[in-house]
Design an enzyme around this catalytic site. Structure first.
Site, short mmCIF file in Angstrom:
data_model
loop_
_atom_site.label_atom_id
_atom_site.label_comp_id
_atom_site.label_asym_id
_atom_site.label_seq_id
_atom_site.Cartn_x
_atom_site.Cartn_y
_atom_site.Cartn_z
N GLY A 116 -9.61 39.67 34.88
CA GLY A 116 -10.62 40.08 33.90
C GLY A 116 -11.02 41.53 34.05
CE LYS A 145 -16.51 30.96 32.97
NZ LYS A 145 -15.88 31.93 33.86
CD GLU A 151 -23.66 29.02 27.14
OE1 GLU A 151 -23.26 28.05 26.48
OE2 GLU A 151 -24.71 29.62 26.88
CG ASP A 197 -1.92 34.62 30.67
OD1 ASP A 197 -1.99 35.31 29.64
OD2 ASP A 197 -2.56 33.55 30.83
CG LEU A 241 -14.67 39.30 37.33
CD1 LEU A 241 -15.03 40.75 37.08
CD2 LEU A 241 -15.89 38.54 37.80
CE1 TYR A 287 -16.82 30.84 29.32
CE2 TYR A 287 -19.11 30.10 29.14
CZ TYR A 287 -18.16 30.95 29.68
OH TYR A 287 -18.54 31.92 30.58
CB SER A 343 -21.32 30.72 32.81
OG SER A 343 -22.11 30.76 31.65
CD GLN A 354 -12.37 31.69 24.65
OE1 GLN A 354 -12.98 32.76 24.40
NE2 GLN A 354 -12.92 30.53 24.43
P1 NAP Z 1 -14.98 39.38 28.72
O1 NAP Z 1 -15.49 40.74 28.40
O2 NAP Z 1 -14.69 38.42 27.63
O3 NAP Z 1 -13.65 39.58 29.60
C1 NAP Z 1 -12.79 38.51 29.86
C2 NAP Z 1 -11.59 39.02 30.63
O4 NAP Z 1 -10.69 37.93 30.86
C3 NAP Z 1 -10.78 40.10 29.89
O5 NAP Z 1 -10.31 41.03 30.84
C4 NAP Z 1 -9.63 39.29 29.33
O6 NAP Z 1 -8.45 40.05 29.10
C5 NAP Z 1 -9.38 38.32 30.48
N1 NAP Z 1 -8.59 37.15 30.06
C6 NAP Z 1 -8.82 36.33 29.02
N2 NAP Z 1 -7.85 35.38 28.96
C7 NAP Z 1 -6.99 35.63 29.98
C8 NAP Z 1 -5.80 35.03 30.43
N3 NAP Z 1 -5.26 33.98 29.80
N4 NAP Z 1 -5.18 35.54 31.52
C9 NAP Z 1 -5.70 36.62 32.16
N5 NAP Z 1 -6.82 37.25 31.77
C10 NAP Z 1 -7.47 36.75 30.69
O7 NAP Z 1 -15.97 38.65 29.73
P2 NAP Z 1 -17.17 39.26 30.63
O8 NAP Z 1 -18.40 39.26 29.80
O9 NAP Z 1 -16.70 40.49 31.29
O10 NAP Z 1 -17.37 38.09 31.69
C11 NAP Z 1 -16.61 38.06 32.90
C12 NAP Z 1 -16.57 36.63 33.42
O11 NAP Z 1 -17.90 36.16 33.65
C13 NAP Z 1 -15.95 35.61 32.47
O12 NAP Z 1 -15.30 34.63 33.27
C14 NAP Z 1 -17.14 35.00 31.77
O13 NAP Z 1 -16.81 33.70 31.32
C15 NAP Z 1 -18.15 34.99 32.89
N6 NAP Z 1 -19.54 35.08 32.53
C16 NAP Z 1 -19.97 36.04 31.67
C17 NAP Z 1 -21.31 36.17 31.40
C18 NAP Z 1 -21.84 37.24 30.50
O14 NAP Z 1 -22.98 37.13 30.06
N7 NAP Z 1 -21.09 38.30 30.23
C19 NAP Z 1 -22.24 35.30 32.03
C20 NAP Z 1 -21.76 34.35 32.92
C21 NAP Z 1 -20.42 34.26 33.18
P3 NAP Z 1 -8.24 40.84 27.68
O15 NAP Z 1 -9.04 42.12 27.81
O16 NAP Z 1 -6.76 41.05 27.66
O17 NAP Z 1 -8.76 39.96 26.60
O1 F7E Z 2 -24.70 33.90 21.92
C1 F7E Z 2 -26.77 32.88 19.05
C2 F7E Z 2 -25.81 31.86 19.62
O2 F7E Z 2 -22.29 34.50 21.93
C3 F7E Z 2 -26.04 33.92 22.34
C4 F7E Z 2 -20.93 34.47 27.11
O3 F7E Z 2 -20.82 35.69 27.81
O4 F7E Z 2 -23.18 34.19 27.86
C5 F7E Z 2 -22.38 34.28 26.70
O5 F7E Z 2 -22.47 33.09 25.93
C6 F7E Z 2 -26.91 33.12 21.36
C7 F7E Z 2 -26.36 31.73 21.04
O6 F7E Z 2 -23.59 34.34 24.11
C8 F7E Z 2 -24.98 34.70 16.47
O7 F7E Z 2 -25.84 30.66 18.87
C9 F7E Z 2 -26.91 33.72 16.68
O8 F7E Z 2 -27.39 30.80 21.07
O9 F7E Z 2 -24.01 36.23 22.63
P1 F7E Z 2 -23.57 34.82 22.60
P2 F7E Z 2 -23.57 32.89 24.79
O10 F7E Z 2 -23.07 31.84 23.89
O11 F7E Z 2 -24.92 32.68 25.40
C10 F7E Z 2 -22.86 33.12 28.75
C11 F7E Z 2 -23.79 33.19 29.94
C12 F7E Z 2 -21.43 33.07 29.10
O12 F7E Z 2 -21.05 32.63 30.19
C13 F7E Z 2 -20.45 33.34 28.01
O13 F7E Z 2 -19.19 33.73 28.56
O14 F7E Z 2 -26.93 33.82 20.12
N1 F7E Z 2 -26.25 33.59 17.87
N2 F7E Z 2 -26.14 34.38 15.80
C14 F7E Z 2 -25.06 34.19 17.77
N3 F7E Z 2 -24.07 34.36 18.68
C15 F7E Z 2 -22.97 35.05 18.29
N4 F7E Z 2 -21.97 35.27 19.18
N5 F7E Z 2 -22.83 35.55 17.01
C16 F7E Z 2 -23.82 35.40 16.07
O15 F7E Z 2 -23.68 35.85 14.95
#
Ligand code: NAP
Ligand code: F7E
Length: 342
Positions: A8, A158, A132, A63, A85, A154, A130, A88
């Site tokens: 990631g 996780k 989530e 991958d 990290l 998702y 996460s 999907q």
């Molecule tokens: P992100 O921006 O969506 O990045 C996801 C990364 O995973 C990208 O580098 C993507 O590559 C790679 N990836 C996707 N499918 C893959 C595959 N099949 N093989 C290898 N690599 C793959 O996510 P992020 O926000 O940085 O989050 C990082 C991690 O923390 C994720 O696991 C996410 O689920 C978790 N997480 C995120 C949050 C949040 O709020 N951001 C909170 C809790 C947990 P490409 O660039 O090629 O698409």
């Molecule tokens: O949605 C609402 C939607 O897609 C937040 C990922 O990084 O954080 C992320 O997941 C809220 C939800 O994030 C739109 O219904 C309203 O209630 O920004 P989001 P997420 O679903 O909380 C967690 C911690 C992860 O682990 C995940 O990888 O916003 N919402 N209107 C919308 N959301 C989106 N995307 N688009 C809208 O138009």
């Protein structure tokens, strides 16, 4: 020199973590997917020139669905630390692609953990768990002891990754940790996640390239922090004597509506004149309220979030205005700090 391996690396968190690790003197190896267009935008600034190698940052094709590739990479790189990290990571998309999400976001973790065992390495392992996983929350606020109730493919994937990390820690004595990170955002957040969608659309509205912003559920509440703060917690977990599980959050919650209001308010607009409802963005099952209790991370890791909700919104609005070629000063805002990629 310590070696780290990141999956990631091209994502939001990967890009901030690689900056942190390079600054600490690590040699960083990252897994990237082959794609028909460049997918390294977020880390391109770490190369002086796209064609010139940075000897401390090495990228490898692979991958998470390809176990033999992961095995081979670990055997040759021999990293001391692995930050997993890659995923999907889009909740709404996981309802459209449940099997793929289970494969990559769930089984990808076991492929990596098994590669550690099979290569006989004693690499420390970080799993990107996460908030989530709490889904239909069983307690408020959510801590390390709150039971999970996942509400999307998702989140189910996780939960699997969380427990397989705990299981491998207990069964094989691995130094493996789960960071249960609550939502964290930044100017590098993907444009389809709600905060970035809002700040990006706001900039386009101001640049007269877009008239309205279409959103789904405005009532959902999230505990939003700043990604740059959160990657420090990941690193701190792998510096502890033993693997463990930690909630990383701010302890504050805000609705999507509050985020839109704050963002539009910063440039003197009333969001109600621009925001429209679109049912396509609703989810079959929603997570209504998330708020984390980061007490354990504060005590054991000495970690605290630095950026507040209002500061985060401002950082993102300013960065998106600049991307659209607008001057933040025209809206009474200070430009982003010079010489740093936001
Ligand atoms: P992100 O921006 O969506 O990045 C996801 C990364 O995973 C990208 O580098 C993507 O590559 C790679 N990836 C996707 N499918 C893959 C595959 N099949 N093989 C290898 N690599 C793959 O996510 P992020 O926000 O940085 O989050 C990082 C991690 O923390 C994720 O696991 C996410 O689920 C978790 N997480 C995120 C949050 C949040 O709020 N951001 C909170 C809790 C947990 P490409 O660039 O090629 O698409
Ligand atoms: O949605 C609402 C939607 O897609 C937040 C990922 O990084 O954080 C992320 O997941 C809220 C939800 O994030 C739109 O219904 C309203 O209630 O920004 P989001 P997420 O679903 O909380 C967690 C911690 C992860 O682990 C995940 O990888 O916003 N919402 N209107 C919308 N959301 C989106 N995307 N688009 C809208 O138009």
């Amino acid at each position: 020199m310590k070696k780290a391996f990141l999956t990631g690396i091209t994502g939001q968190d990967g890009s901030y973590l690689v900056e942190l690790l390079l600054a600490k003197g690590y040699e960083v190896h990252g897994l990237i997917r082959r794609s028909s267009t460049f997918n390294t935008d977020r880390i391109e600034h770490l190369y002086q020139d796209r064609h010139e190698a940075n000897p401390k940052l090495l990228l490898h094709y692979g991958d998470l669905s390809d176990a033999s590739n992961l095995n081979r990479l670990l055997r040759t790189i021999k990293p001391e630390e692995i930050y997993h990290l890659g995923a999907q990571s889009h909740v709404r998309v996981s309802f459209d692609m449940p099997e793929y999400t289970g494969d990559v976001t769930g089984l990808g973790t076991i492929r990596l953990l098994d590669a550690i065992l099979e290569t006989g390495l004693d690499s420390r392992f970080y799993q990107a768990s996460s908030s989530e996983m709490y889904g239909l929350v069983q307690a408020v606020p959510q801590s390390e002891t709150t039971p999970f109730y996942p509400r999307s493919p998702y989140a189910c994937a996780k939960v699997y990754s969380y427990w397989i990390t705990v299981n491998y820690r207990e069964a094989y004595n691995l130094h493996a940790s789960n960071g249960i990170l609550f939502n964290h955002e930044s100017p590098r957040r993907g444009e389809t996640f709600v905060t970035r969608k809002i700040t990006h659309s706001l900039a386009k509205i101001l640049a007269k390239k877009q008239k309205h912003l279409f959103l789904g559920n405005l009532e959902a509440k999230r505990d939003w922090g700043y990604a740059k703060d959160y990657v420090e917690a990941m690193w701190l977990m792998l510096q502890q004597p033993k693997g463990d599980d930690y909630v990383v959050a701010t302890g504050e919650t805000h609705s999507v509506k509050e985020f839109v209001q704050e963002a539009f308010g910063l440039v003197g607009l009333n969001y109600e004149n621009y925001v429209r409802m679109d049912e396509r963005y609703l989810r079959p099952t929603e997570v209504d309220l998330l708020i984390g209790d980061p007490t354990k991370a504060a005590k054991q890791l000495n970690w605290k979030p630095k950026v507040t909700f209002k500061e985060l919104t401002k950082i993102m609005v300013i960065a998106d205005l600049e991307k659209e070629g607008l001057d933040p000063k025209d809206f009474g805002l200070e430009p982003s700090p010079k010489g740093q990629k936001p």
